[in-house]
Design a protein around this motif. Structure first.
Motif, PDB file in Angstrom:
ATOM      1  N   THR A  77       0.831  -1.199   0.000  1.00  0.00           N
ATOM      2  CA  THR A  77       0.000   0.000   0.000  1.00  0.00           C
ATOM      3  C   THR A  77       0.866   1.250   0.000  1.00  0.00           C
ATOM      4  O   THR A  77       1.917   1.298   0.644  1.00  0.00           O
ATOM      5  N   GLU A  78       0.430   2.275  -0.720  1.00  0.00           N
ATOM      6  CA  GLU A  78       1.152   3.545  -0.731  1.00  0.00           C
ATOM      7  C   GLU A  78       1.149   4.135   0.678  1.00  0.00           C
ATOM      8  O   GLU A  78       0.132   4.093   1.368  1.00  0.00           O
ATOM      9  N   PRO A  79       2.285   4.705   1.143  1.00  0.00           N
ATOM     10  CA  PRO A  79       2.357   5.269   2.493  1.00  0.00           C
ATOM     11  C   PRO A  79       1.255   6.270   2.800  1.00  0.00           C
ATOM     12  O   PRO A  79       0.737   6.301   3.912  1.00  0.00           O
ATOM     13  N   ALA A  80       0.879   7.104   1.805  1.00  0.00           N
ATOM     14  CA  ALA A  80      -0.170   8.102   2.038  1.00  0.00           C
ATOM     15  C   ALA A  80      -1.506   7.430   2.321  1.00  0.00           C
ATOM     16  O   ALA A  80      -2.258   7.849   3.223  1.00  0.00           O
ATOM     17  N   GLN A  81      -1.815   6.365   1.573  1.00  0.00           N
ATOM     18  CA  GLN A  81      -3.047   5.624   1.814  1.00  0.00           C
ATOM     19  C   GLN A  81      -2.986   4.904   3.154  1.00  0.00           C
ATOM     20  O   GLN A  81      -3.970   4.859   3.898  1.00  0.00           O
ATOM     21  N   LEU A  82      -1.832   4.354   3.458  1.00  0.00           N
ATOM     22  CA  LEU A  82      -1.649   3.636   4.713  1.00  0.00           C
ATOM     23  C   LEU A  82      -1.831   4.582   5.895  1.00  0.00           C
ATOM     24  O   LEU A  82      -2.430   4.219   6.911  1.00  0.00           O
ATOM     25  N   LEU A  83      -1.323   5.809   5.750  1.00  0.00           N
ATOM     26  CA  LEU A  83      -1.462   6.792   6.813  1.00  0.00           C
ATOM     27  C   LEU A  83      -2.934   7.051   7.120  1.00  0.00           C
ATOM     28  O   LEU A  83      -3.352   7.071   8.282  1.00  0.00           O
ATOM     29  N   ASN A  84      -3.730   7.227   6.074  1.00  0.00           N
ATOM     30  CA  ASN A  84      -5.171   7.434   6.265  1.00  0.00           C
ATOM     31  C   ASN A  84      -5.813   6.232   6.946  1.00  0.00           C
ATOM     32  O   ASN A  84      -6.780   6.354   7.685  1.00  0.00           O
TER      33      ASN A  84
END
Length: 338
Positions: A117-124
């Protein structure tokens, strides 16, 4: 007859036949990734293996290929993705057999479904979770991925998560299962049932070495107030003496101006040739000769004294970095300047 023989074979027998089929060159490469006891078992089994029919060899190679294929699909998109692709390639019944064999005989890393998963998506996905939950998840991800996530967390949460990763030791499979169940129900059955060693100081050091300097400084300074001993241990591991190879010549020259010559002579006693070469190339010929003569004349030196001298040099590097005189290249877009 061959199919029945292959079905009754143990895993070690199949592995031996596979290695025989692959030939000595490829088998030797595989041996490099095995433990000593595994190599001993396989060597004994290979030595005891007599004639094997071509059909049995082919079936074992095919089985190995299918398991590798399943592993690759799981890594790319999770168990559901793997099952879907394998069904298309092998049929529903065979696909389930391969998946079942894989999950029962091989360790599938927890939280595998978010490693792609992309880090930005994972952060959300995880930013509103409890800091302990975030720490658990980040401990299973790559240092680079975890670094991007921890950098984007609110400042007040960064140090808390970092502390929890560093202090994490063993986590019950039940806890991991519960976290996975909340994040992805369908992967709960893949968790290895043995207690899993994760986190620890080395894990947070890898992450902090990948974040930008601002995030690293904030986390370490916060830990110094809350957990000074932990912060000290993290600092000692973040830049080791051999990491001097990451510095360019001008930076090394600046560091050496603040280093005691006696400390340098002792520190280089156990250094590898690459480190010695970098240091000597950035000293004047006269001083380099003097240091080399000191190293020869001082005789054997206790490893403890060598480590202390190397740590003094590391402390000089960190002090110069903290004052802004040098910048060590790291994640987050830093450039190496003097």
């Amino acid at each position: 007859m061959a199919a029945k023989q292959e079905q009754e074979m143990s895993g070690i027998q199949k592995a031996a036949i596979l290695l025989i089929s692959l030939g000595p060159e490829k088998s030797a490469t595989i041996f490099k990734h095995l433990k000593e006891d595994e190599i001993e078992q396989l060597t004994l089994e290979i030595a005891n293996t007599r004639s094997v029919s071509p059909q049995t060899k082919e079936e074992i190679i095919n089985e190995f290929y299918e398991v590798c294929l399943a592993q690759q699909y799981i890594a790319e998109g999770g168990i559901g993705y793997a099952k879907e692709l394998l069904e298309k390639a092998l049929g529903s019944e065979k696909a389930m057999a391969v998946i079942s064999k894989l999950t029962s005989s091989l360790q599938v890393r927890p939280f595998e479904f978010i490693r792609k998963t992309e880090p930005a998506q994972l952060l959300n996905f995880i930013q509103d979770e409890h800091p302990q939950t975030i720490a658990l998840i980040l401990s299973y991800l790559s240092a680079q991925q975890s670094a991007q996530v921890i950098s984007a967390l609110p400042p007040e949460k960064q140090a808390d998560v970092a502390k929890r990763i560093a202090q994490m030791d063993r986590t019950s499979p039940d806890v991991i299962k519960e976290v996975e169940r909340v994040l992805e129900r369908k992967l709960a059955s893949l968790v290895n049932q043995d207690y899993t060693i994760i986190g620890g100081v080395d894990a947070i050091v890898d992450i902090l070495n990948s974040v930008d300097r601002g995030t690293e400084k904030h986390i370490v300074e916060s830990l110094e107030m809350e957990e000074p001993e932990l912060a000290d241990e993290i600092r000692r591991k973040m830049f080791v003496f051999e990491d001097i190879l990451l510095l360019d010549d001008r930076t090394v020259q600046r560091v050496l101006r603040d280093v005691d010559n006696n400390d340098l002579s002792i520190a280089l006693k156990s250094a590898n040739e690459e480190v010695k070469g970098l240091i000597f190339n950035n000293l004047s010929k006269r001083l380099a000769t003097m240091i080399q003569e000191d190293m020869e004349f001082m005789g054997p030196v206790r490893m403890k004294d060598v480590e202390e001298a190397q740590q003094k040099i590391v402390n000089v590097i960190r002090k110069l970095e903290d004052s802004g005189e040098i910048v060590i290249a790291r994640g987050g877009g830093d450039e190496l300047v003097v």
